[in-house]
Enzyme design. Sequence first.
Site, PDB file in Angstrom:
ATOM      1  N   HIS A 367       0.830  -1.199   0.000  1.00 17.12           N
ATOM      2  CA  HIS A 367       0.000   0.000   0.000  1.00 17.12           C
ATOM      3  C   HIS A 367       0.865   1.250   0.000  1.00 17.12           C
ATOM      4  O   HIS A 367       0.571   2.237  -0.677  1.00 17.12           O
ATOM      5  CB  HIS A 367      -0.891   0.011   1.250  1.00 17.12           C
ATOM      6  CG  HIS A 367      -2.141  -0.799   1.090  1.00 17.12           C
ATOM      7  ND1 HIS A 367      -3.011  -1.019   2.120  1.00 17.12           N
ATOM      8  CD2 HIS A 367      -2.665  -1.435   0.017  1.00 17.12           C
ATOM      9  CE1 HIS A 367      -4.029  -1.755   1.693  1.00 17.12           C
ATOM     10  NE2 HIS A 367      -3.833  -2.019   0.428  1.00 17.12           N
ATOM     11  N   ARG A 474      -4.405   0.170 -15.933  1.00 12.40           N
ATOM     12  CA  ARG A 474      -4.321  -1.062 -15.138  1.00 12.40           C
ATOM     13  C   ARG A 474      -5.609  -1.217 -14.340  1.00 12.40           C
ATOM     14  O   ARG A 474      -5.725  -0.721 -13.222  1.00 12.40           O
ATOM     15  CB  ARG A 474      -3.109  -1.007 -14.218  1.00 12.40           C
ATOM     16  CG  ARG A 474      -1.780  -0.850 -14.954  1.00 12.40           C
ATOM     17  CD  ARG A 474      -0.629  -0.785 -13.953  1.00 12.40           C
ATOM     18  NE  ARG A 474       0.657  -0.700 -14.611  1.00 12.40           N
ATOM     19  CZ  ARG A 474       1.295   0.437 -14.884  1.00 12.40           C
ATOM     20  NH1 ARG A 474       0.729   1.596 -14.562  1.00 12.40           N
ATOM     21  NH2 ARG A 474       2.474   0.423 -15.459  1.00 12.40           N
ATOM     22  N   GLU A 608       3.508 -10.199 -24.273  1.00 16.09           N
ATOM     23  CA  GLU A 608       4.288 -10.196 -23.032  1.00 16.09           C
ATOM     24  C   GLU A 608       5.090 -11.471 -22.802  1.00 16.09           C
ATOM     25  O   GLU A 608       5.970 -11.479 -21.937  1.00 16.09           O
ATOM     26  CB  GLU A 608       3.352 -10.003 -21.837  1.00 16.09           C
ATOM     27  CG  GLU A 608       2.571  -8.713 -21.851  1.00 16.09           C
ATOM     28  CD  GLU A 608       1.601  -8.642 -20.689  1.00 16.09           C
ATOM     29  OE1 GLU A 608       1.985  -8.131 -19.627  1.00 16.09           O
ATOM     30  OE2 GLU A 608       0.458  -9.125 -20.840  1.00 16.09           O
ATOM     31  N   ASN A 631       8.087  -4.713 -19.934  1.00 17.17           N
ATOM     32  CA  ASN A 631       8.605  -5.147 -18.638  1.00 17.17           C
ATOM     33  C   ASN A 631       8.506  -6.661 -18.479  1.00 17.17           C
ATOM     34  O   ASN A 631       9.480  -7.343 -18.159  1.00 17.17           O
ATOM     35  CB  ASN A 631       7.853  -4.455 -17.501  1.00 17.17           C
ATOM     36  CG  ASN A 631       8.060  -2.956 -17.489  1.00 17.17           C
ATOM     37  OD1 ASN A 631       8.924  -2.440 -18.195  1.00 17.17           O
ATOM     38  ND2 ASN A 631       7.275  -2.257 -16.706  1.00 17.17           N
ATOM     39  N   ASP A 632       7.304  -7.186 -18.679  1.00 20.57           N
ATOM     40  CA  ASP A 632       7.129  -8.636 -18.537  1.00 20.57           C
ATOM     41  C   ASP A 632       7.849  -9.398 -19.640  1.00 20.57           C
ATOM     42  O   ASP A 632       8.419 -10.462 -19.399  1.00 20.57           O
ATOM     43  CB  ASP A 632       5.642  -8.999 -18.532  1.00 20.57           C
ATOM     44  CG  ASP A 632       5.072  -9.047 -17.122  1.00 20.57           C
ATOM     45  OD1 ASP A 632       5.825  -9.394 -16.190  1.00 20.57           O
ATOM     46  OD2 ASP A 632       3.883  -8.724 -16.948  1.00 20.57           O
ATOM     47  N   CYS A 679       4.127  -0.337 -24.106  1.00 19.69           N
ATOM     48  CA  CYS A 679       3.880   0.292 -22.801  1.00 19.69           C
ATOM     49  C   CYS A 679       4.747  -0.408 -21.759  1.00 19.69           C
ATOM     50  O   CYS A 679       4.503  -1.537 -21.380  1.00 19.69           O
ATOM     51  CB  CYS A 679       2.410   0.212 -22.418  1.00 19.69           C
ATOM     52  SG  CYS A 679       1.693  -1.432 -22.549  1.00 19.69           S
TER      53      CYS A 679
END
Length: 761
Positions: A367, A474, A608, A631-632, A679
């Site tokens: 969080h 997201r 991905e 990224n992935d 992205c």
Amino acid sequence: MSMLAVLRKIVQEVNSASDLNTALEIIVKRVQQTMNTEVCSVYLFDALTEQYVLMATEGLNPEAVGKIRLAPSEGVVGTVAVRAEPLNLENVAAHPSYRFITGSGEEQFHSFLGAPIINQRKVLGVLVVQQKQRRRFDESEEAFLVTMSAQLAGVIAHNEVTGGNRVNADSPSQLRQDARYDGVSGAPGVGVGTAVVIAPLANLDAVPDQQAEDIDAELKHFRAALSRVRHDIKVVGRSLARRLKGEEQALFDVYLRMLDDSALAGEIEQQILQGQWAQGALRRVVQSHVREFEMMDDLYLRERGTDIKDLGRRVLACLQENVCHLPMQFPDQVVLVAEELTASMLGEVPIEKLVGLVSVMGSGNSHCAILARSMGIPTVMGVVDLSTITVHNQPVIIDGFSGRLFVNPSEQLNRYYDVIVREELLLSKGLEQMRDLPAETLDGHQIPLCVNTGLVTDVALALVRGAEGVGLYRSEVPFMIKEFFPSEAEQIDSYRRQLLPFAPRPVTMRTLDIGGDKSLPYFPIDEANPSLGWRGIRVTLDHPEICLVQVRAMLQASEGLDNLRIMLPMVSSVVEIDEAVALIDQAFAELIEDGCRLVRPKIGVMIEVPAAVYQVRSFARRVDFLSVGSNDLTQYLLAVDRNNPRVASLYNSYHPAVLTALLRIVVEAHKEKVQVSICGELAGDPVGAILMLAMGYDMLSMSSTSLGKVKSAIRGITLDQAQLFLDTALSFDDPLSVQKALGTMLVDAGLGRLSRPQLQP
């Protein structure tokens, strides 16, 4: 006793040592006894003098400790260090590198076994055993010494950052300059200030069990404490309100719900009613929940254990009447440090003074990290080697880009980061002047720059900075910050708040992407290898009821705006595309039948996983657009978990395999005349954006904080220059060479202000 048991016992003793010198003395004594040798010594590398220094010995002249110094390649000790492998000699004097040192007392010892002490590929020293008898040490002895040196490496590496292993240090407890701690990035940016350590309010572990003398009084005492904590959390939430919006503020509602009678509070009161005093009841319930969460593999759920522990400490502090303390005096620029940084701790510091956050525990999924990214506060999580006691009130620099913390920075390091901070400010001001200008090369080639969003705050920042749409929303974020699946109406509201501000510009919404490093507290996914497991499109296809509700909400939110695009994550086969498109068509048909005035949105797929790279044309024939999740894709191509500090340095988007795959994707997709975007962090890096431009990508999507740099880079070159960047990148076979060459080219193109100098590892 087995060798493994002996090793464990030595490690336990070493870990309980008060300082490095004590640890080394324990090691040489225990290794000498265990191996039944006549000598055991430790030589450590002193970076100041660039020499190996005898730091501890059992068997040689004790007066030689700290005095025997060897050049990096000097003697057999130097040979072990240079080769970075064990050296086992029957007669050490016969070795060509042997050097006798007067006063050491080693002339009587003939056999020699040395093992390098290595941490993160760096030789920190050499562990040596010697005997008078001429013999080669056997394999089991060599294996034991190598294992011992590996254990010692961790101890030395930890002490290295505190200056504890420096022979010439005037004060071993004083942190040396530029002491570096590595973690993972929680939020990007650079913060320069003073470390302020916030300790837990109270120690739950120290609370004993005790029978309640007056159950009603204990209940009253507990409820009063609970009311005080609820009030404090609301105050914290209000103090952050001007930096947060909508869904981010809901994180504090999660805290409050945990204190409901139906949650923790109810269980604690049951314990009190059974005769336990309030403090003991609190400890029992909190520890029980924390243990359950900490045993879970899922990162998100483990972070919820931290939240519960924080709440427990706050209630205990009220019960113990420890909350009436004087407010802390904070310096003007605070880098907040804690063992377990929690969302509620952010409210402890005046927000205008907060320049960085550091947590020993936790990940980018906590969080606190979510809030930090929303507020633009540089954050580093998971700094496991950090001793919070030693950094309190120390000058520090936090590098949220690389996930590093520097303590007691030198003048040189301060200058290095001052340049970065000034550069960020200048670029930010420059963006204000060109926010409405297109990302267009000097010879007129344009490429749209969009943003990645997840929170409401992202929308406002993106619009201020001139984003041309949303390349990735997201949609899991509204799911992650609740304790149950959001209703269709709640989802419509969330999605509308993303779509409306950008209309008529496109907003690409990714369907629910959970699993891997993202999970929901009310929908746990317990797997041994979550990154290769049940995640992304696999989850939503197995639960069409979740998918249909979400797609219906997206479609209804877009009514009258018609700027929605839907994107499917983690697709690895055409079957998954066909099934997902069928669900979208079903939801669309149902809403049309209900009287909604809708335009069928464009549907796309994320590339991905490696399997998708080789099916691009098949995918392109079924959808309207493709988007690369760099990224992935990088993570899967290189088999590197970028959230793991041990291997994060191997994660590099400029790896030749990654660049080759990215080029293949866009070439194959364009054969089918399908638009391709990217992205990921690579798109938000100026050099990466230039490469994507040259490859032919149709759109780039990034964090809003990257828009300025990327637009400056694109507006400062021609398309031919971009092609030269790409040709250069593809000519190398290792990522570091690629980055170095491209960094030089960026400077030569007059865009050096966009590149950060490479810090020595």
